[in-house]
Design a protein around this motif. Structure first.
Motif, PDB file in Angstrom:
ATOM      1  N   UNK A 238      43.978  30.712  28.951  1.00  0.00           N
ATOM      2  CA  UNK A 238      42.818  30.690  28.047  1.00  0.00           C
ATOM      3  C   UNK A 238      42.976  31.796  27.003  1.00  0.00           C
ATOM      4  N   UNK A 239      43.393  32.964  27.459  1.00  0.00           N
ATOM      5  CA  UNK A 239      43.612  34.108  26.570  1.00  0.00           C
ATOM      6  C   UNK A 239      44.670  33.778  25.509  1.00  0.00           C
ATOM      7  N   UNK A 240      45.740  33.168  25.938  1.00  0.00           N
ATOM      8  CA  UNK A 240      46.838  32.844  25.035  1.00  0.00           C
ATOM      9  C   UNK A 240      46.419  31.810  23.986  1.00  0.00           C
ATOM     10  N   UNK A 241      45.603  30.857  24.412  1.00  0.00           N
ATOM     11  CA  UNK A 241      45.189  29.783  23.504  1.00  0.00           C
ATOM     12  C   UNK A 241      44.155  30.257  22.475  1.00  0.00           C
ATOM     13  N   UNK A 242      43.187  31.056  22.948  1.00  0.00           N
ATOM     14  CA  UNK A 242      42.055  31.391  22.084  1.00  0.00           C
ATOM     15  C   UNK A 242      42.010  32.858  21.659  1.00  0.00           C
ATOM     16  N   UNK A 243      43.053  33.605  22.033  1.00  0.00           N
ATOM     17  CA  UNK A 243      43.235  34.973  21.563  1.00  0.00           C
ATOM     18  C   UNK A 243      42.085  35.912  21.938  1.00  0.00           C
ATOM     19  N   UNK A 244      41.455  35.649  23.089  1.00  0.00           N
ATOM     20  CA  UNK A 244      40.452  36.571  23.595  1.00  0.00           C
ATOM     21  C   UNK A 244      41.158  37.762  24.230  1.00  0.00           C
ATOM     22  N   UNK A 245      40.407  38.830  24.473  1.00  0.00           N
ATOM     23  CA  UNK A 245      41.034  40.100  24.850  1.00  0.00           C
ATOM     24  C   UNK A 245      40.745  40.482  26.302  1.00  0.00           C
ATOM     25  N   UNK A 246      41.539  39.971  27.217  1.00  0.00           N
ATOM     26  CA  UNK A 246      41.427  40.354  28.622  1.00  0.00           C
ATOM     27  C   UNK A 246      42.060  41.730  28.801  1.00  0.00           C
ATOM     28  N   UNK A 247      41.232  42.715  29.141  1.00  0.00           N
ATOM     29  CA  UNK A 247      41.737  44.084  29.277  1.00  0.00           C
ATOM     30  C   UNK A 247      42.310  44.357  30.663  1.00  0.00           C
ATOM     31  N   UNK A 248      41.921  43.565  31.648  1.00  0.00           N
ATOM     32  CA  UNK A 248      42.454  43.793  32.983  1.00  0.00           C
ATOM     33  C   UNK A 248      41.730  42.969  34.022  1.00  0.00           C
ATOM     34  N   UNK A 249      42.172  43.082  35.271  1.00  0.00           N
ATOM     35  CA  UNK A 249      41.545  42.360  36.376  1.00  0.00           C
ATOM     36  C   UNK A 249      41.335  43.296  37.556  1.00  0.00           C
ATOM     37  N   UNK A 250      40.312  43.006  38.343  1.00  0.00           N
ATOM     38  CA  UNK A 250      40.005  43.827  39.509  1.00  0.00           C
ATOM     39  C   UNK A 250      41.114  43.708  40.546  1.00  0.00           C
ATOM     40  N   UNK A 251      41.632  42.495  40.718  1.00  0.00           N
ATOM     41  CA  UNK A 251      42.735  42.292  41.651  1.00  0.00           C
ATOM     42  C   UNK A 251      43.713  41.289  41.063  1.00  0.00           C
ATOM     43  N   UNK A 252      44.967  41.415  41.411  1.00  0.00           N
ATOM     44  CA  UNK A 252      45.973  40.449  40.988  1.00  0.00           C
ATOM     45  C   UNK A 252      45.873  39.208  41.861  1.00  0.00           C
ATOM     46  N   UNK A 253      45.762  39.423  43.165  1.00  0.00           N
ATOM     47  CA  UNK A 253      45.715  38.324  44.121  1.00  0.00           C
ATOM     48  C   UNK A 253      44.339  38.280  44.772  1.00  0.00           C
ATOM     49  N   UNK A 254      43.573  37.203  44.608  1.00  0.00           N
ATOM     50  CA  UNK A 254      42.230  37.151  45.185  1.00  0.00           C
ATOM     51  C   UNK A 254      42.218  37.136  46.708  1.00  0.00           C
ATOM     52  N   UNK A 255      43.384  36.876  47.327  1.00  0.00           N
ATOM     53  CA  UNK A 255      43.445  36.930  48.792  1.00  0.00           C
ATOM     54  C   UNK A 255      43.388  38.362  49.309  1.00  0.00           C
ATOM     55  N   UNK A 256      43.716  39.333  48.443  1.00  0.00           N
ATOM     56  CA  UNK A 256      43.778  40.739  48.863  1.00  0.00           C
ATOM     57  C   UNK A 256      42.766  41.534  48.048  1.00  0.00           C
ATOM     58  N   UNK A 257      41.692  41.980  48.690  1.00  0.00           N
ATOM     59  CA  UNK A 257      40.646  42.708  47.982  1.00  0.00           C
ATOM     60  C   UNK A 257      41.069  44.152  47.753  1.00  0.00           C
ATOM     61  N   UNK A 258      40.686  44.734  46.612  1.00  0.00           N
ATOM     62  CA  UNK A 258      41.083  46.105  46.297  1.00  0.00           C
ATOM     63  C   UNK A 258      40.332  47.127  47.139  1.00  0.00           C
ATOM     64  N   UNK A 259      40.977  48.292  47.353  1.00  0.00           N
ATOM     65  CA  UNK A 259      40.343  49.367  48.097  1.00  0.00           C
ATOM     66  C   UNK A 259      39.515  50.260  47.187  1.00  0.00           C
ATOM     67  N   UNK A 260      38.902  51.282  47.790  1.00  0.00           N
ATOM     68  CA  UNK A 260      38.008  52.180  47.058  1.00  0.00           C
ATOM     69  C   UNK A 260      38.738  52.902  45.931  1.00  0.00           C
ATOM     70  N   UNK A 261      39.992  53.316  46.183  1.00  0.00           N
ATOM     71  CA  UNK A 261      40.760  54.027  45.161  1.00  0.00           C
ATOM     72  C   UNK A 261      41.013  53.142  43.943  1.00  0.00           C
ATOM     73  N   UNK A 262      41.346  51.882  44.214  1.00  0.00           N
ATOM     74  CA  UNK A 262      41.593  50.936  43.126  1.00  0.00           C
ATOM     75  C   UNK A 262      40.319  50.695  42.309  1.00  0.00           C
ATOM     76  N   UNK A 263      39.184  50.559  42.977  1.00  0.00           N
ATOM     77  CA  UNK A 263      37.920  50.319  42.276  1.00  0.00           C
ATOM     78  C   UNK A 263      37.541  51.506  41.397  1.00  0.00           C
ATOM     79  N   UNK A 264      37.791  52.697  41.916  1.00  0.00           N
ATOM     80  CA  UNK A 264      37.511  53.901  41.126  1.00  0.00           C
ATOM     81  C   UNK A 264      38.408  53.963  39.899  1.00  0.00           C
ATOM     82  N   UNK A 265      39.658  53.581  40.083  1.00  0.00           N
ATOM     83  CA  UNK A 265      40.610  53.580  38.978  1.00  0.00           C
ATOM     84  C   UNK A 265      40.191  52.575  37.894  1.00  0.00           C
TER      85      UNK A 265
END
Length: 336
Positions: A238-265
């Protein structure tokens, strides 16, 4: 006597009518692809769906009813093992009598490589731009740029052993168009009696895709330069097609939830990048978004790239894409 003869003649005509020829038994993995198949099969039959309701292919477990559907299928459509890993072995064991079509390999697809590490590092939107202006090389380079952040997320990285490409390909309508073309070709070969209807349905579908593509570009035009964060990195098509600006994601893999350190970062990154919205997904833990935006000026919204909240059917794909565009516009506008 005449009425009996007329009835028999009418019955013969009905049985001989190609439009009423028995539809092939078709099974589809996920809702967005099911919508494409249902569009091509309109007026002929309805495909069966495996991942129903609000379930996600990332975390799905096969049911006995799914196994029975695969055993009875003539044609099975899925994206591929990189997305629906739960189907890989069942297809080998249960789908032996069916033609299995991996739409992630459909001719004409534009395929983007995986981006590791949450899409924060190496993302310079001021250089090279997006989509057709930047080409796909800019996306392909993200793999190395994000590799280091994956360990910070609390896991090595998303397991891409099944391939190097991001499998959320349907989030570019031009890819949906390529998939629909492969679906029509497959169904016409499997069910020649209804080939003309499949072809006509594909033509109608392509017209709708053209309208959708134009509408989405107009919807996000005013907010495409505003950075936002998503739950997992599923939106680069979607980003590539419509040139919207995704700055990042909370997790790369939704099967693995991020820890407290990652959330703080991530919270720190949101402040640094000036990300205005953070988007949850209905299939996964929404509280994580509240935790991430705490202490930041960012607002929250919801995106549903797998259409978990929508009713399955031929209109689902178009509604899903329109909802994504509308959600982006609403949150990013309100965060101005």
């Amino acid at each position: 006597m005449k009425s009996t003869t007329a009835l028999l003649f009418a019955s013969t005509l009905l049985l001989a009518s190609p439009a009423l020829a028995e539809a092939p038994n078709v099974v589809v993995s996920i809702k967005p692809v099911h919508s494409l198949v249902a569009s091509i099969m309109q007026g002929i039959g309805e495909p069966s769906l495996i991942v129903e309701g609000g379930a996600s292919p990332h975390t799905y477990t096969m049911k006995p009813s799914n196994a029975a559907a695969l055993q009875a299928a003539k044609v099975v459509f899925w994206v591929g093992p990189g997305l629906e890993a739960f189907l890989d072995k069942p297809l080998d064991a249960l789908g032996t009598g069916a033609q299995v079509v991996e739409l992630g390999e459909a001719p004409g697809l534009e395929k983007l490589k995986f981006r590791e590490g949450g899409a924060f590092e190496g993302h310079d939107h001021d250089e090279g731009g997006h989509g057709e202006e930047a080409g796909h090389d800019g996306h392909d380079d993200h793999g190395d740029a994000h590799a280091g952040d994956a360990e910070a997320a609390g896991h090595d990285h998303h397991d891409h052993a099944e391939g190097e490409f991001d499998m959320h390909m349907w989030l570019d309508p031009m890819n949906a168009k390529a998939m629909a073309t492969e679906i029509e070709k497959t169904l016409a070969a499997a069910d020649p009696a209804n080939a003309a209807t499949y072809k006509a349905n594909l033509e109608k579908f392509n017209e709708r895709i053209g309208t959708l593509d134009k509408s989405l570009a107009e919807t996000v035009a005013a907010v495409k330069d505003k950075p936002f964060v998503v739950f997992h990195d599923a939106y680069q098509y979607f980003e590539n097609r419509y040139k919207v600006r995704v700055a990042g994601s909370i997790t790369v893999s939704p099967e693995v939830l991020p820890g407290a350190e990652r959330l703080s970062e991530i919270r720190t990154k949101i402040k640094e990048l000036g990300a205005t919205c953070v988007f949850a997904e209905p299939q996964f833990e929404p509280k994580l978004v509240s935790v991430v935006i705490e202490g930041t000026p960012a607002k929250s919204g919801t995106l549903d790239p797998e259409a978990g909240t929508l009713e399955a059917g031929p209109d689902l794909y178009f509604q899903m894409m329109e909802n994504i565009g509308a959600s982006l516009k609403e949150c990013l506008t309100s965060a101005s």
